[in-house]
Design an enzyme around this catalytic site. Structure first.
Site, mmCIF file in Angstrom:
data_model
loop_
_atom_site.group_PDB
_atom_site.id
_atom_site.type_symbol
_atom_site.label_atom_id
_atom_site.label_comp_id
_atom_site.label_asym_id
_atom_site.label_seq_id
_atom_site.Cartn_x
_atom_site.Cartn_y
_atom_site.Cartn_z
ATOM 1 N N TRP A 17 -14.519 -36.220 -91.571
ATOM 2 C CA TRP A 17 -15.550 -36.236 -92.620
ATOM 3 C C TRP A 17 -16.002 -37.659 -92.927
ATOM 4 C CZ3 TRP A 17 -18.287 -32.216 -92.829
ATOM 5 C CH2 TRP A 17 -17.720 -30.953 -92.670
ATOM 6 N N ASP A 55 -15.993 -38.758 -101.487
ATOM 7 C CA ASP A 55 -16.246 -37.367 -101.080
ATOM 8 C C ASP A 55 -14.982 -36.568 -101.399
ATOM 9 O OD1 ASP A 55 -16.547 -34.940 -99.860
ATOM 10 O OD2 ASP A 55 -16.806 -35.724 -97.826
ATOM 11 N N LYS A 112 -14.587 -25.174 -101.811
ATOM 12 C CA LYS A 112 -13.149 -25.318 -101.640
ATOM 13 C C LYS A 112 -12.425 -24.988 -102.964
ATOM 14 C CE LYS A 112 -14.514 -27.339 -97.723
ATOM 15 N NZ LYS A 112 -15.095 -28.606 -97.286
#
Ligand code: PLP
Length: 359
Positions: free
Chosen positions: A102, A171, A195
């Site tokens: 990511w 993030d 999530k």
């Protein structure tokens, strides 16, 4: 009706009580005669739901009013572009830490909009470590420092918050709300909802107000954080139903005792699963001990030829979505907030049984 145990990395498990409330209110929200999905986003009902969601979130995080809360769309991936578009003036550069898949995506996207300095990379360790801050080559003039506190794919996370003179941009897609957080250390926090926050389709951005109003001239209106802040996330139609569900998730967390109580549960879950992995020669986890994720736990089998059978039998036992990311292989159990301790206990029992039969 049967609810199976879901270890999906995202979209992930949602708390049963949240889904039950949504079911009960689906056709007639609070006696209004309409589903919340069918109402104008400017109606007092929906505005109230959004305001309540924001207030509960602020309470959970103990966040000061110096921060704006933005409810957006486009996922965390859109924020990979929004961060440089909002914060990188012409000629400026930003610092990024590369700790996994990511991070790499965030870096690649930021490079489209400005100069990026990668201050440290864990690629050499196959992303099994977090580079210590002493080793970082930061730029004293950087517009911001970006990092990924929890790498969802590699299962590696920071157990500390970096010190930074430049605004810290994080993030937090796969870790926000899994434990208490000192928001005041950050300039910007962003997260896709799917999530720990709610269903897919909602993106949360928390931004210090002093960072608003700095967007590059070419920044699209919809990506300019100031647009959302000035319009209470109602510049255009927000994802009203996803916001309603997120609000129910925030209330569920509050009833549970807040983020400290959630953290205690999450530590028990992850602790039990890591103990099961470490206590056996049949299972392994490649991540260095201090950097193991609380949320995403990858594990391998001593004999990868058994992977497929493991997944088949797990599924037959009601344990779903344990396949590791294609870039890592093996298995991965994502044990987000809504994954219960029973689910983790069932997984461990299955793993021990599988090892006995096949190991
Ligand atoms: C899931 C995830 C993303 C991608 O989120 P989208 O909302 O699908 O864009 C980005 N970063 C991290 C750390 C993630 O876990």
């Amino acid at each position: 009706m049967t609810r199976l145990y879901n270890f999906c990395a995202g979209p992930a498990s949602l708390p049963d009580p949240v889904l039950a409330t949504a079911r009960d209110e689906m056709l007639d929200w609070h006696g209004s005669g309409l589903s919340l999905m069918e109402m104008s986003h400017r109606s007092p009902e929906v505005v109230g739901v959004v305001q309540r969601a924001e207030a509960t979130l602020r309470e959970l995080l103990g966040m000061s009013d110096d921060y704006a809360v933005l409810f957006l769309q486009g996922g965390a991936s859109t924020q990979f572009a929004a961060a440089p578009l909002n914060l990188l003036a012409e000629g400026a550069s930003a610092d990024y830490v590369n700790t996994g898949q990511w991070s790499k995506k965030a870096i690649a996207e930021a490079r489209r909009f400005g100069r990026v300095n990668v201050v440290a990379s864990a690629e050499d360790s196959n992303f099994s470590t977090i580079p210590p801050q002493e080793s970082w080559q930061t730029d004293p003039g950087a517009a911001y420092l970006h990092y990924t506190p929890n790498e969802t794919i590699g299962g590696v996370e920071f157990s500390w918050i970096p010190d930074s003179a430049a605004p810290l941009v994080a993030d937090m897609s796969s870790t926000l709300l899994s434990r208490p957080l000192d928001v005041s250390r950050f300039g910007v926090i962003y997260a896709g909802a799917q999530k720990n926050i709610g269903p897919a389709g909602l993106t949360l951005v928390i931004v210090h107000r002093e960072l608003l109003g700095r967007a590059q001239p070419l920044c699209p209106t919809m990506l300019d954080w100031k647009t959302a802040a000035d319009n209470e996330s109602m510049y255009n139609t927000p994802p009203t139903f996803a916001l309603y569900l997120a609000g129910l998730v925030f209330e569920w967390l509050k009833e549970l005792g807040g983020l400290a109580a959630m953290e205690a549960i999450n530590r028990r879950k992850a602790g039990a699963l890591y103990a099961a992995i470490d206590g056996s020669d049949f299972y392994g986890n490649p991540v260095e001990l201090p950097s193991r994720s609380l949320m995403n736990i990858p594990f391998t089998l001593a004999d990868p030829a058994l992977d497929k059978l493991f997944l088949q039998e797990a599924e037959a036992a009601g344990l779903l979505n344990l396949k590791g990311h294609r870039s890592v292989g093996g298995m991965r159990a994502s044990v987000y907030n809504a994954v219960s301790e029973q689910a983790v206990a069932a997984l461990i029992a299955f793993m021990q049984d599988f090892e006995q039969r096949r190991g």
